[in-house]
Design a protein around this motif. Sequence first.
Motif, mmCIF file in Angstrom:
data_model
loop_
_atom_site.group_PDB
_atom_site.id
_atom_site.type_symbol
_atom_site.label_atom_id
_atom_site.label_comp_id
_atom_site.label_asym_id
_atom_site.label_seq_id
_atom_site.Cartn_x
_atom_site.Cartn_y
_atom_site.Cartn_z
ATOM 1 N N TYR A 129 0.832 -1.197 0.000
ATOM 2 C CA TYR A 129 0.000 0.000 0.000
ATOM 3 C C TYR A 129 0.869 1.251 0.000
ATOM 4 O O TYR A 129 2.075 1.205 0.273
ATOM 5 N N SER A 130 0.234 2.377 -0.322
ATOM 6 C CA SER A 130 0.885 3.682 -0.255
ATOM 7 C C SER A 130 0.181 4.504 0.816
ATOM 8 O O SER A 130 -1.033 4.429 0.975
ATOM 9 N N GLN A 131 0.961 5.297 1.534
ATOM 10 C CA GLN A 131 0.443 6.062 2.665
ATOM 11 C C GLN A 131 0.589 7.558 2.409
ATOM 12 O O GLN A 131 1.647 8.034 2.007
ATOM 13 N N LEU A 132 -0.505 8.303 2.621
ATOM 14 C CA LEU A 132 -0.472 9.765 2.560
ATOM 15 C C LEU A 132 -0.881 10.303 3.926
ATOM 16 O O LEU A 132 -1.943 9.953 4.435
ATOM 17 N N ILE A 133 -0.029 11.142 4.508
ATOM 18 C CA ILE A 133 -0.329 11.774 5.789
ATOM 19 C C ILE A 133 -0.270 13.286 5.613
ATOM 20 O O ILE A 133 0.703 13.827 5.078
ATOM 21 N N LEU A 134 -1.337 13.953 6.031
ATOM 22 C CA LEU A 134 -1.381 15.412 6.047
ATOM 23 C C LEU A 134 -1.553 15.850 7.494
ATOM 24 O O LEU A 134 -2.575 15.552 8.119
ATOM 25 N N ALA A 135 -0.549 16.542 8.029
ATOM 26 C CA ALA A 135 -0.575 16.959 9.427
ATOM 27 C C ALA A 135 -1.030 18.403 9.546
ATOM 28 O O ALA A 135 -0.820 19.219 8.637
ATOM 29 N N ASN A 136 -1.678 18.724 10.686
ATOM 30 C CA ASN A 136 -2.090 20.093 10.995
ATOM 31 C C ASN A 136 -2.802 20.748 9.806
ATOM 32 O O ASN A 136 -2.364 21.765 9.272
ATOM 33 N N SER A 137 -3.894 20.158 9.378
ATOM 34 C CA SER A 137 -4.609 20.631 8.194
ATOM 35 C C SER A 137 -5.110 22.062 8.370
ATOM 36 O O SER A 137 -5.336 22.538 9.485
ATOM 37 N N THR A 138 -5.283 22.739 7.238
ATOM 38 C CA THR A 138 -5.819 24.101 7.214
ATOM 39 C C THR A 138 -6.961 24.162 6.213
ATOM 40 O O THR A 138 -7.167 23.230 5.416
ATOM 41 N N ALA A 139 -7.675 25.272 6.212
ATOM 42 C CA ALA A 139 -8.784 25.444 5.270
ATOM 43 C C ALA A 139 -8.298 25.374 3.827
ATOM 44 O O ALA A 139 -9.022 24.926 2.933
ATOM 45 N N ALA A 140 -7.055 25.791 3.588
ATOM 46 C CA ALA A 140 -6.505 25.798 2.231
ATOM 47 C C ALA A 140 -6.293 24.390 1.680
ATOM 48 O O ALA A 140 -6.140 24.210 0.474
ATOM 49 N N ASP A 141 -6.291 23.375 2.561
ATOM 50 C CA ASP A 141 -6.093 21.994 2.124
ATOM 51 C C ASP A 141 -7.364 21.375 1.553
ATOM 52 O O ASP A 141 -7.341 20.244 1.078
ATOM 53 N N THR A 142 -8.472 22.104 1.609
ATOM 54 C CA THR A 142 -9.739 21.608 1.072
ATOM 55 C C THR A 142 -9.603 21.294 -0.411
ATOM 56 O O THR A 142 -9.089 22.112 -1.186
ATOM 57 N N GLY A 143 -10.037 20.109 -0.806
ATOM 58 C CA GLY A 143 -9.960 19.742 -2.219
ATOM 59 C C GLY A 143 -10.058 18.242 -2.407
ATOM 60 O O GLY A 143 -10.373 17.485 -1.485
ATOM 61 N N GLU A 144 -9.781 17.800 -3.626
ATOM 62 C CA GLU A 144 -9.890 16.377 -3.975
ATOM 63 C C GLU A 144 -8.589 15.655 -3.682
ATOM 64 O O GLU A 144 -7.501 16.133 -4.012
#
Length: 370
Positions: free
Chosen positions: A120-135
């Motif tokens: 598998y492949s792993q994607l981690i996004l830490a400390n998200s912000t409103a700008a990270d909204t999307g597909e």
Amino acid sequence: KRLYKHCLVFFILPVIGQSAKSKRPKEPGENKIKPINKKVKPKTPKMKERESADSSLKSQSILTQVMDKGHFQKLAATLSLAAGQSIELRCKGSNVTWNYPSYLDTFKDSRLSIKQFDRYSQLILANSTAADTGEYSCWLQLCNGNKCRKDETKTGSTYIFFTDKEELFVPTPSYFEIVYLNPDKPAVIPCRVTTPSAKVTLHREFPAEEIEIDGTDIIYDAKKGFVFQHSTPDHKGIVYCKAESQGAPQISIKYHLLYVEVPKGPPSTTIAVSSSRAGLSDRVHVVCTVLGEPDVDVNFRWQYPGQESKRPVIIQNSWRLINRGIGHTTRISRSVLLIEDFEDVDVGNYVCIAQNLQGETTVATKVELK
């Protein structure tokens, strides 16, 4: 008498209503009387379950979200999370490609981490912000040597809203954007929101008025913004969006709508030279110019006499927008090839190849020695 009565019932009940034609040897346990009050659950045919499972394999998602304590959750088409949360996504496969909001790549955001493991492949996004909204989407790559293609049967996608009361609109790096209105394709005013339930309206700056959204020619999509299905010159001007959600309304950045109407096709290209006859040590420049749609990029390639001998030349590319009549905008793309001191090796043909999505155009000019 009681014994005889019960025995009589036992032998008579099973044969009531039985026709003579249906007589046959009884199987063991065939005439057992079933209790009337027993509840029997209806059984779903296993064959149908298997068929429905097989029919959904083509659209089966390989994308999951990692929850607490190692639990996994299949993702729906949309997901809402509070800004500030971290998220971990996994995509099944040994060769996975990801797609996510492009600005995370543009600014090389350290909050984003992608790792490929065996299965598998792993994607981690830490400390998200409103700008990270999307597909956020992924797919399996099928490779044969150096050539790879997308496996359409093994993909996954979800649109994540990172909600923020202080940022109802997804932040952008600029305070003003240009939107081109083409008569033959939809135009999008990208005032996307971080809260899908927010009420969004579209307004014209001058004259100050709210633009009516009829749901047919103009529609609103929380994932895209306002979509103009059929653009006309009447739509041009400066507009902005307003959003409301359990608080004071917020205003988006401004969008300048420009109406465009230029012929489609390969680049309309011309070439010119400062002088068709040059002396030794002269400064010579050849200019290749393309007129086209404002939002269509043009790539330039050059062929010139001293190219094989690696003759030093300077090549500069640029573009700008010009107005051609009321409400009509055109993009001028230009490539300039400059020779500081003309020599014998520079005598010959200068060829410019301009390319866009519709094709390419080749133009040439000749420079001789005085």
